[in-house]
Design a protein around this motif. Sequence first.
Motif, mmCIF file in Angstrom:
data_model
loop_
_atom_site.group_PDB
_atom_site.id
_atom_site.type_symbol
_atom_site.label_atom_id
_atom_site.label_comp_id
_atom_site.label_asym_id
_atom_site.label_seq_id
_atom_site.Cartn_x
_atom_site.Cartn_y
_atom_site.Cartn_z
ATOM 1 N N SER A 268 6.148 -5.305 -13.490
ATOM 2 C CA SER A 268 4.948 -5.543 -12.689
ATOM 3 C C SER A 268 4.848 -4.476 -11.606
ATOM 4 C CB SER A 268 5.004 -6.935 -12.059
ATOM 5 O OG SER A 268 5.003 -7.926 -13.064
ATOM 6 N N HIS A 269 3.630 -4.007 -11.362
ATOM 7 C CA HIS A 269 3.432 -2.833 -10.520
ATOM 8 C C HIS A 269 2.173 -2.997 -9.693
ATOM 9 C CE1 HIS A 269 1.249 1.153 -10.254
ATOM 10 N NE2 HIS A 269 2.325 1.387 -9.529
ATOM 11 N N THR A 270 2.192 -2.460 -8.481
ATOM 12 C CA THR A 270 0.990 -2.418 -7.668
ATOM 13 C C THR A 270 0.999 -1.152 -6.839
ATOM 14 O OG1 THR A 270 -0.451 -3.713 -6.217
ATOM 15 C CG2 THR A 270 1.867 -3.611 -5.620
ATOM 16 N N GLU A 271 -0.157 -0.783 -6.315
ATOM 17 C CA GLU A 271 -0.295 0.392 -5.464
ATOM 18 C C GLU A 271 -0.791 -0.053 -4.095
ATOM 19 O OE1 GLU A 271 -3.100 2.748 -7.611
ATOM 20 O OE2 GLU A 271 -1.563 3.717 -8.839
ATOM 21 N N ILE A 272 -0.400 0.693 -3.070
ATOM 22 C CA ILE A 272 -0.840 0.372 -1.717
ATOM 23 C C ILE A 272 -1.074 1.661 -0.951
ATOM 24 C CG2 ILE A 272 1.551 0.135 -0.917
ATOM 25 C CD1 ILE A 272 0.483 -1.949 1.091
ATOM 26 N N SER A 273 -2.127 1.662 -0.138
ATOM 27 C CA SER A 273 -2.461 2.856 0.642
ATOM 28 C C SER A 273 -2.633 2.568 2.128
ATOM 29 C CB SER A 273 -3.757 3.480 0.107
ATOM 30 O OG SER A 273 -4.846 2.562 0.233
ATOM 31 N N HIS A 274 -2.751 1.253 2.490
ATOM 32 C CA HIS A 274 -3.038 0.915 3.893
ATOM 33 C C HIS A 274 -2.336 -0.391 4.269
ATOM 34 C CE1 HIS A 274 -5.346 -0.069 7.511
ATOM 35 N NE2 HIS A 274 -5.710 1.213 7.535
ATOM 36 N N PRO A 275 -1.857 -0.512 5.507
ATOM 37 C CA PRO A 275 -1.171 -1.743 5.930
ATOM 38 C C PRO A 275 -1.991 -3.013 5.755
ATOM 39 C CG PRO A 275 -0.792 -0.002 7.536
ATOM 40 C CD PRO A 275 -1.815 0.533 6.560
ATOM 41 N N HIS A 283 1.513 -10.301 -2.613
ATOM 42 C CA HIS A 283 1.252 -11.573 -3.281
ATOM 43 C C HIS A 283 0.852 -11.347 -4.731
ATOM 44 C CE1 HIS A 283 -0.324 -15.425 -4.373
ATOM 45 N NE2 HIS A 283 -1.586 -15.028 -4.318
ATOM 46 N N THR A 284 -0.027 -10.393 -4.964
ATOM 47 C CA THR A 284 -0.454 -10.092 -6.339
ATOM 48 C C THR A 284 0.719 -9.635 -7.191
ATOM 49 O OG1 THR A 284 -2.674 -9.484 -5.571
ATOM 50 C CG2 THR A 284 -1.988 -8.655 -7.727
ATOM 51 N N LEU A 285 1.579 -8.809 -6.612
ATOM 52 C CA LEU A 285 2.735 -8.302 -7.351
ATOM 53 C C LEU A 285 3.675 -9.425 -7.760
ATOM 54 C CD1 LEU A 285 4.300 -5.773 -8.330
ATOM 55 C CD2 LEU A 285 5.431 -5.756 -6.100
ATOM 56 N N LEU A 286 3.984 -10.313 -6.824
ATOM 57 C CA LEU A 286 4.884 -11.424 -7.126
ATOM 58 C C LEU A 286 4.266 -12.368 -8.153
ATOM 59 C CD1 LEU A 286 6.125 -12.196 -3.503
ATOM 60 C CD2 LEU A 286 7.444 -11.105 -5.329
ATOM 61 N N LEU A 287 2.977 -12.642 -8.001
ATOM 62 C CA LEU A 287 2.293 -13.526 -8.938
ATOM 63 C C LEU A 287 2.244 -12.910 -10.332
ATOM 64 C CD1 LEU A 287 0.738 -16.175 -9.281
ATOM 65 C CD2 LEU A 287 -1.353 -14.937 -8.678
ATOM 66 N N ARG A 288 1.979 -11.611 -10.391
ATOM 67 C CA ARG A 288 1.926 -10.917 -11.685
ATOM 68 C C ARG A 288 3.281 -10.967 -12.381
ATOM 69 N NH1 ARG A 288 -0.102 -5.639 -10.344
ATOM 70 N NH2 ARG A 288 -2.131 -6.662 -10.275
ATOM 71 N N HIS A 289 4.350 -10.799 -11.619
ATOM 72 C CA HIS A 289 5.693 -10.858 -12.206
ATOM 73 C C HIS A 289 6.013 -12.268 -12.682
ATOM 74 C CE1 HIS A 289 9.881 -9.708 -12.822
ATOM 75 N NE2 HIS A 289 10.209 -10.855 -12.261
#
Length: 294
Positions: A268-275, A283-289
């Motif tokens: 499971s993977h996500t991207e982030i660019s801003h705090p 939350h999305t990453l944990l839920l996706r996993h």
Amino acid sequence: MTALLNRIKARMTIHAHRRTRRLLDGDYSSVFHGHSLDFDDLRDYIPGDEIRDIDWKATARHSEPLVKRYVAHRRHILALVVDTSRNFDAVSSAGVDKRQLAILMAGMTGYLAVRHGDDVMLVHGNAEHTTASPRKGSEAHLEHLLQQILAESGTAADGSINEQLQWIAGHISHRMLVVVISDQAPLGPVEEATIKRLRAQHEMLWLTITDADLAGLQAASAPYDVARPQVGLPTSVMTKPAVHEEFARAEAARRQQRIDLLAKLGISHTEISHPDEALGRLHTLLLRHRRGPR
């Protein structure tokens, strides 16, 4: 001193209402799946899963293999794998400090682990060396780990997240939750082999700090190499539309290759660019996993 962690906890409290905090805690506790414990649910088979986890009866009623997942009730280990090279002495695509963003994501994930009663360790470094911390389960220890990420600012070495991943593969034998925090460095065949090896043994999550959009910057603020801050891109290059278009296509292809590779490996993977995106992305990453990568 808990300056960094206190700021992270304050951000979590301000930006997450009570229900979101409960969801984060619940999603984190559901990440770990072990053996001979409480049965949780079924999910699609992912390359690297153990054959003994396949539910053959359920598979017979389904078009694809299904594996059993279990909820483990024991003290776990969260390994934060962070690129702390000079690559992180730059800004993200949203113009914020990449190192501070990495600290924020490491702090939020680590804080969930500490609240859950788990131990946290840090594996960090660059292409030249890797450093691993002891594993402990206190807020003071987590603060110390975050300070280590900050202290690497100004290092002279380039990044290579594969070095840190190979260190885990060669030194850690027990099962862990491995949370990788890296930037948009390419993931080639060497990295794929290392990640595949780790995925077969550990729970893995991947968080990408996005790089600045060099093609989108104005000529007046031409980007420069963090390894050579006195050298910028010539204005004649920055003002050529053809160069911008070619660069944008190359970046899009590289991004898609990384997304496709992690999906293929079941990570499971996500991207982030801003705090401001931090809690929602976590939350999305944990839920996706929890549900299994799509």
